[in-house]
Enzyme design. Structure first.
Site, mmCIF file in Angstrom:
data_model
loop_
_atom_site.group_PDB
_atom_site.id
_atom_site.type_symbol
_atom_site.label_atom_id
_atom_site.label_comp_id
_atom_site.label_asym_id
_atom_site.label_seq_id
_atom_site.Cartn_x
_atom_site.Cartn_y
_atom_site.Cartn_z
ATOM 1 N N HIS A 314 0.775 -1.119 0.002
ATOM 2 C CA HIS A 314 0.075 0.040 -0.182
ATOM 3 C C HIS A 314 0.836 1.177 0.002
ATOM 4 O O HIS A 314 1.866 1.086 0.748
ATOM 5 C CB HIS A 314 -1.000 -0.028 1.324
ATOM 6 C CG HIS A 314 -2.175 0.673 1.037
ATOM 7 N ND1 HIS A 314 -2.004 2.008 1.433
ATOM 8 C CD2 HIS A 314 -3.554 0.481 0.771
ATOM 9 C CE1 HIS A 314 -3.349 2.843 1.076
ATOM 10 N NE2 HIS A 314 -3.996 1.952 0.556
ATOM 11 N N ASP A 371 -7.890 -5.367 -0.018
ATOM 12 C CA ASP A 371 -8.417 -6.335 -1.166
ATOM 13 C C ASP A 371 -7.930 -7.833 -0.960
ATOM 14 O O ASP A 371 -8.363 -8.703 -1.535
ATOM 15 C CB ASP A 371 -7.688 -5.924 -2.421
ATOM 16 C CG ASP A 371 -8.522 -4.608 -2.847
ATOM 17 O OD1 ASP A 371 -9.776 -4.510 -2.696
ATOM 18 O OD2 ASP A 371 -7.841 -3.838 -3.237
HETATM 19 N N1 CMC Z 1 4.095 -7.736 -4.660
HETATM 20 C C1 CMC Z 1 5.439 -7.661 -4.730
HETATM 21 N N2 CMC Z 1 6.169 -6.281 -4.869
HETATM 22 C C2 CMC Z 1 5.638 -5.365 -4.461
HETATM 23 C C3 CMC Z 1 4.229 -5.210 -4.393
HETATM 24 C C4 CMC Z 1 3.281 -6.533 -4.436
HETATM 25 N N3 CMC Z 1 1.959 -6.441 -4.269
HETATM 26 N N4 CMC Z 1 3.902 -3.790 -4.227
HETATM 27 C C5 CMC Z 1 4.950 -3.217 -4.051
HETATM 28 N N5 CMC Z 1 6.045 -4.232 -4.332
HETATM 29 C C6 CMC Z 1 7.347 -3.669 -4.287
HETATM 30 C C7 CMC Z 1 7.848 -3.053 -5.682
HETATM 31 O O1 CMC Z 1 8.330 -4.033 -6.786
HETATM 32 C C8 CMC Z 1 8.940 -2.125 -5.252
HETATM 33 O O2 CMC Z 1 9.987 -2.810 -5.059
HETATM 34 P P1 CMC Z 1 11.323 -2.022 -5.490
HETATM 35 O O3 CMC Z 1 11.601 -1.085 -4.441
HETATM 36 O O4 CMC Z 1 12.508 -3.302 -5.510
HETATM 37 O O5 CMC Z 1 11.467 -1.434 -6.970
HETATM 38 C C9 CMC Z 1 8.482 -1.695 -3.709
HETATM 39 O O6 CMC Z 1 7.581 -2.765 -3.222
HETATM 40 C C10 CMC Z 1 7.500 -0.236 -3.712
HETATM 41 O O7 CMC Z 1 6.473 -0.483 -4.785
HETATM 42 P P2 CMC Z 1 5.893 0.670 -5.339
HETATM 43 O O8 CMC Z 1 5.073 0.277 -6.656
HETATM 44 O O9 CMC Z 1 6.747 2.025 -5.329
HETATM 45 O O10 CMC Z 1 4.626 1.053 -4.293
HETATM 46 P P3 CMC Z 1 3.619 1.858 -4.396
HETATM 47 O O11 CMC Z 1 3.188 2.766 -3.193
HETATM 48 O O12 CMC Z 1 3.590 3.091 -5.624
HETATM 49 O O13 CMC Z 1 2.300 1.173 -4.909
HETATM 50 C C11 CMC Z 1 0.121 -0.371 -4.701
HETATM 51 C C12 CMC Z 1 1.125 0.715 -4.006
HETATM 52 C C13 CMC Z 1 -0.886 -0.746 -3.835
HETATM 53 C C14 CMC Z 1 -0.045 0.079 -6.132
HETATM 54 C C15 CMC Z 1 1.383 -1.900 -4.864
HETATM 55 O O14 CMC Z 1 1.714 -2.018 -3.543
HETATM 56 C C16 CMC Z 1 0.669 -2.908 -5.595
HETATM 57 O O15 CMC Z 1 0.723 -2.811 -6.810
HETATM 58 N N6 CMC Z 1 0.148 -3.894 -4.970
HETATM 59 C C17 CMC Z 1 -0.687 -4.812 -5.607
HETATM 60 C C18 CMC Z 1 -1.918 -4.331 -6.082
HETATM 61 C C19 CMC Z 1 -3.004 -4.071 -4.817
HETATM 62 O O16 CMC Z 1 -3.091 -4.972 -4.053
HETATM 63 N N7 CMC Z 1 -3.704 -2.843 -4.910
HETATM 64 C C20 CMC Z 1 -4.725 -2.407 -3.991
HETATM 65 C C21 CMC Z 1 -4.311 -1.712 -3.033
HETATM 66 S S1 CMC Z 1 -5.319 -0.990 -1.549
HETATM 67 C C22 CMC Z 1 -6.923 -0.951 -2.021
HETATM 68 C C23 CMC Z 1 -6.888 0.323 -3.125
HETATM 69 O O17 CMC Z 1 -6.622 1.531 -2.325
HETATM 70 O O18 CMC Z 1 -7.243 0.542 -4.043
#
Ligand code: CMC
Length: 437
Positions: A314, A371
């Site tokens: 998140h 989720d």
């Molecule tokens: N699985 C594996 N690695 C992950 C995940 C994941 N679900 N989420 C983040 N990472 C890693 C990412 O690869 C990155 O690694 P590195 O530092 O080595 O490059 C690090 O963690 C930070 O990720 P980010 O993409 O910069 O994080 P963000 O804050 O931009 O993204 C997120 C947040 C929710 C989009 C992301 O965690 C994600 O894609 N999660 C899976 C989809 C999901 O469950 N979404 C629902 C969110 S909660 C409900 C809502 O509010 O909609």
């Protein structure tokens, strides 16, 4: 930022030292002691803008609605903890709270219930719109289109005055009609006759009735099913400046009406990184159940970044998501009550266990989000997979409405219009087509 800058906490101003310019900025402090530099004069005074991909450091507004402390796993609507609301309140109470800032008294809650009943039916002309969608059409596409179409049948929505009463009417119309639209789109996808709403049923029961009743056989859900659905909606009702809510605010900032703004919110919610994750989690768990890979092998692939573990991570929560904690408990209780043994729940728990002990997830502070378990609850209720994100949208409606209102009522509000750092080619002379070879 200069080292000599005195801290925001002591002086409530901060200083930015640039080569030829020094800018003093007010520090804005929120009720929960959040601190922000006010950079309103930054470009005018210095020529600089800020660059913040994904807006992870940018406060786009001041808001009274929802507070999150991502480090401590705190979520509050208008000051009330999500745990208390999920345990003790109804979705109607929470909707009123989000939109008006206070928990409703008995009379106010009844007034909102009456308005929801009054507006639950769809204009017959609007109902015919469903005929234009193919049976395999995605309910999220239908939902956003139909919300927009509503304003064609209720032109009063486009000329909504400033009065509380006209706003409340519009808000109730939206909350009530999305529920009817969602259920109708499901019936449409099954090729079944549409079930009209029942004025004597509560918000959640009425939705379940429209989804699952068939001619001559009214659906009577277990109270635990109604409670779980109500809790799901409460937990999704607002989440401050997430992608869809920011979209609603941005669209609303142009003066677009409530329905158009919330239809845009539905589109923003659809993506798998946001609300679409509840579908994506179940698809992932099913692939695991039906495939050859064990949970451990899948986690290795996630760590190699072959794909993301859906329902994990998140932007704001860096310890745990309080909504996920509540839903995990509800999930266990509901499945036990209904006597359902869902292998997807076992797989989900196994993945969570591996993740919580693995350095990759620990270092990146990745935990189950809302989720991760919600889809298993929706499955147990009998809701089809392609409706999961629609349910999220129904739940989020009060939050979008509250945020839209805050935006349009902000006396200092301006149209949302970020800047960019242009990285394309510098000016090039135009060469006429015939000379380009
Ligand atoms: N699985 C594996 N690695 C992950 C995940 C994941 N679900 N989420 C983040 N990472 C890693 C990412 O690869 C990155 O690694 P590195 O530092 O080595 O490059 C690090 O963690 C930070 O990720 P980010 O993409 O910069 O994080 P963000 O804050 O931009 O993204 C997120 C947040 C929710 C989009 C992301 O965690 C994600 O894609 N999660 C899976 C989809 C999901 O469950 N979404 C629902 C969110 S909660 C409900 C809502 O509010 O909609």
């Amino acid at each position: 930022m200069s080292d000599t800058t005195q801290t925001a906490e002591t002086t409530q101003t901060a200083t930015l030292n640039l080569p030829n310019k020094t800018l003093k900025m007010d520090v804005v402090v929120g009720t929960e002691n959040e601190h922000a530099f006010d950079i309103t004069q930054l470009r005018a005074e210095t020529g600089y803008i800020t660059l913040d991909s994904g807006y992870g450091n940018t406060g786009a507004c001041k808001s009274d609605i929802t507070y999150i402390d991502g480090e401590k796993g705190i979520l509050r609507y208008r000051g009330y903890s999500i745990e208390d609301l999920a345990e003790h309140s109804s979705f109607i109470e929470v909707a009123w709270l989000l939109i008006y800032g206070e928990l409703p008294n008995v009379e106010q809650a009844k007034h909102l219930r009456d308005l929801l009943t009054e507006h639950e039916a769809l204009h017959e002309g609007l109902r015919h719109h469903f005929e234009g969608f193919p049976p395999y059409g995605h309910p999220m596409a239908m939902l956003s289109s139909m919300i927009n179409a509503c304003s064609c049948y209720h032109p009063d929505l486009l000329e909504m005055g400033d009065s509380d009463e006209s706003f409340m009417g519009a808000a109730a119309k939206l909350m009530s009609k999305v529920r009817t639209i969602a259920a109708f789109s499901y019936k449409k996808s099954l090729g079944q006759r549409i079930e009209y709403p029942h004025p004597e049923l509560s918000y959640c029961r009425n939705f379940l009735h429209m989804m699952f009743s068939i001619p001559h056989a009214q659906y009577h859900p277990e109270p635990e099913v109604v409670k779980a659905l109500s809790q799901f909606l409460i937990l999704h009702a607002d989440h401050e400046q997430n992608c869809s809510t920011s979209t609603v605010r941005m669209v609303g900032s142009s003066g677009a009406n409530l329905f158009a703004s919330c239809a845009a919110g539905v589109c923003a919610l659809w993506g798998p990184a946001h609300g679409g994750a509840n579908m994506a989690v179940i698809e992932m768990l099913k692939r695991l159940r039906d495939g050859d890979d064990s949970a451990a092998i899948v986690m290795e692939k996630v760590k190699k970044k072959e794909f993301r573990l859906m329902g994990f991570g998140h932007r704001v929560y860096k310890n745990f998501d309080p909504r996920a904690k509540i839903l995990k408990k509800t999930c266990d209780e509901l499945l036990a009550k209904l006597g359902i043994n869902d292998p997807l729940l076992d797989i989900a728990k196994e993945l969570e266990q591996i993740a919580l002990e693995d350095d990759y997830f620990i270092e990146r502070k990745l935990y189950p989000n809302v989720d991760f378990y919600s889809g298993i609850i929706l499955r147990a209720i009998g809701l089809p997979l392609n409706m999961f994100t629609v349910l999220f949208a129904i739940g989020r409606m009060p939050g979008w409405i509250a945020n839209w209102r805050e935006t349009v009522n902000d006396p200092k509000g301006r149209i949302s219009r970020p800047r960019q750092v242009y990285t394309g080619p510098a000016h090039r002379p135009y060469v006429p087509l015939e000379k380009r070879g």
